[in-house]
Design an enzyme around this catalytic site. Structure first.
Site, PDB file in Angstrom:
ATOM      1  N   ILE A   1       0.847  -1.140  -0.044  1.00 48.78           N
ATOM      2  CA  ILE A   1      -0.175   0.057   0.017  1.00 48.78           C
ATOM      3  C   ILE A   1       0.936   1.376  -0.069  1.00 48.78           C
ATOM      4  CG2 ILE A   1       0.144   0.430   2.501  1.00 48.78           C
ATOM      5  CD1 ILE A   1      -3.250   0.530   2.043  1.00 48.78           C
TER       6      ILE A   1
ATOM      7  N   GLN B   1       9.774  -4.481  11.539  1.00 46.19           N
ATOM      8  CA  GLN B   1       8.558  -5.368  11.248  1.00 46.19           C
ATOM      9  C   GLN B   1       7.321  -4.954  12.029  1.00 46.19           C
ATOM     10  OE1 GLN B   1       8.713  -9.464  12.834  1.00 46.19           O
ATOM     11  NE2 GLN B   1       6.647  -9.973  11.516  1.00 46.19           N
TER      12      GLN B   1
ATOM     13  N   HIS C   1       5.751 -11.877   5.938  1.00 49.16           N
ATOM     14  CA  HIS C   1       5.653 -11.411   4.701  1.00 49.16           C
ATOM     15  C   HIS C   1       6.876 -11.300   4.180  1.00 49.16           C
ATOM     16  CE1 HIS C   1       5.278  -8.033   7.580  1.00 49.16           C
ATOM     17  NE2 HIS C   1       6.066  -7.505   6.633  1.00 49.16           N
TER      18      HIS C   1
HETATM   19  P1  AMP Z   1       6.996  -4.853   7.754  1.00 49.68           P
HETATM   20  O1  AMP Z   1       7.571  -3.353   8.144  1.00 49.68           O
HETATM   21  O2  AMP Z   1       8.175  -5.438   7.057  1.00 49.68           O
HETATM   22  O3  AMP Z   1       6.318  -5.473   8.679  1.00 49.68           O
HETATM   23  O4  AMP Z   1       6.265  -4.330   6.416  1.00 49.68           O
HETATM   24  C1  AMP Z   1       4.647  -4.254   6.509  1.00 49.68           C
HETATM   25  C2  AMP Z   1       4.246  -3.434   5.088  1.00 49.68           C
HETATM   26  O5  AMP Z   1       2.979  -3.733   4.893  1.00 49.68           O
HETATM   27  C3  AMP Z   1       4.553  -2.208   4.936  1.00 49.68           C
HETATM   28  O6  AMP Z   1       5.509  -2.107   3.766  1.00 49.68           O
HETATM   29  C4  AMP Z   1       3.182  -1.470   4.624  1.00 49.68           C
HETATM   30  O7  AMP Z   1       3.271  -0.449   3.587  1.00 49.68           O
HETATM   31  C5  AMP Z   1       2.469  -2.736   4.205  1.00 49.68           C
HETATM   32  N1  AMP Z   1       1.027  -2.645   4.301  1.00 49.68           N
HETATM   33  C6  AMP Z   1       0.489  -2.219   5.762  1.00 49.68           C
HETATM   34  N2  AMP Z   1      -0.714  -2.387   5.603  1.00 49.68           N
HETATM   35  C7  AMP Z   1      -1.190  -2.785   4.263  1.00 49.68           C
HETATM   36  C8  AMP Z   1      -2.403  -3.073   3.282  1.00 49.68           C
HETATM   37  N3  AMP Z   1      -3.584  -2.841   3.876  1.00 49.68           N
HETATM   38  N4  AMP Z   1      -2.235  -3.365   2.052  1.00 49.68           N
HETATM   39  C9  AMP Z   1      -0.862  -3.234   1.579  1.00 49.68           C
HETATM   40  N5  AMP Z   1       0.059  -3.334   2.334  1.00 49.68           N
HETATM   41  C10 AMP Z   1      -0.001  -2.893   3.322  1.00 49.68           C
END
Ligand code: AMP
Ligand code: ZN
Length: 114
Positions: A31, A94, A100
């Site tokens: 996102i 994280q 992910h």
């Molecule tokens: P992390 O910091 O590795 O936990 O990454 C979490 C990721 O999830 C970040 O890059 C956010 O931009 C992404 N993210 C959070 N909410 C959403 C959502 N609803 N749809 C798509 N990506 C998301």
């Protein structure tokens, strides 16, 4: 898990821009993209993070890496290069505790990362 953002994305409760799905894996556009291509690849099954992986998860994690290369090819970054990143824990930033894999590419990616 009922209270997990990415479980809700997998089951469709929260919308996402899906780009791939199979029996084990779901992939969608981040996102808040940090590169021209920024895709998140996740197991459909809830796994909180790297420390929670079990022997049984070897298949899905292997699948995720092969899906990463497949999506790199489909998004035109397989030849130019790409990075597959997993953040684990506080120092890595994280934010979502459903494991992910970030697929990043389409620009030069500095090394070491910040
Ligand atoms: P992390 O910091 O590795 O936990 O990454 C979490 C990721 O999830 C970040 O890059 C956010 O931009 C992404 N993210 C959070 N909410 C959403 C959502 N609803 N749809 C798509 N990506 C998301
Ligand atoms: Zn989850």
């Amino acid at each position: 898990m009922t209270d997990c953002l990415f479980c809700k994305i997998v089951n469709g409760t929260i919308p996402s821009k899906k780009i791939y799905e199979d029996e084990y894996v779901y992939a969608f556009h981040d996102i808040d993209p940090k590169a021209p291509v920024h895709i998140l690849i996740i197991p459909k099954k809830h796994i909180s993070g790297v420390p929670d992986l079990r022997n049984d998860d070897d298949v899905v994690i292997g699948r995720i890496m092969r899906v990463a290369h497949h999506l790199a090819q489909e998004n035109g970054i397989a030849t130019s290069g790409y990075r597959v990143v997993v953040n684990s824990g506080k120092d890595a930033g994280q934010a979502v505790f459903h494991i992910h894999y970030h697929l990043l590419g389409g620009r030069h990616l500095a090394w070491p990362p910040g």
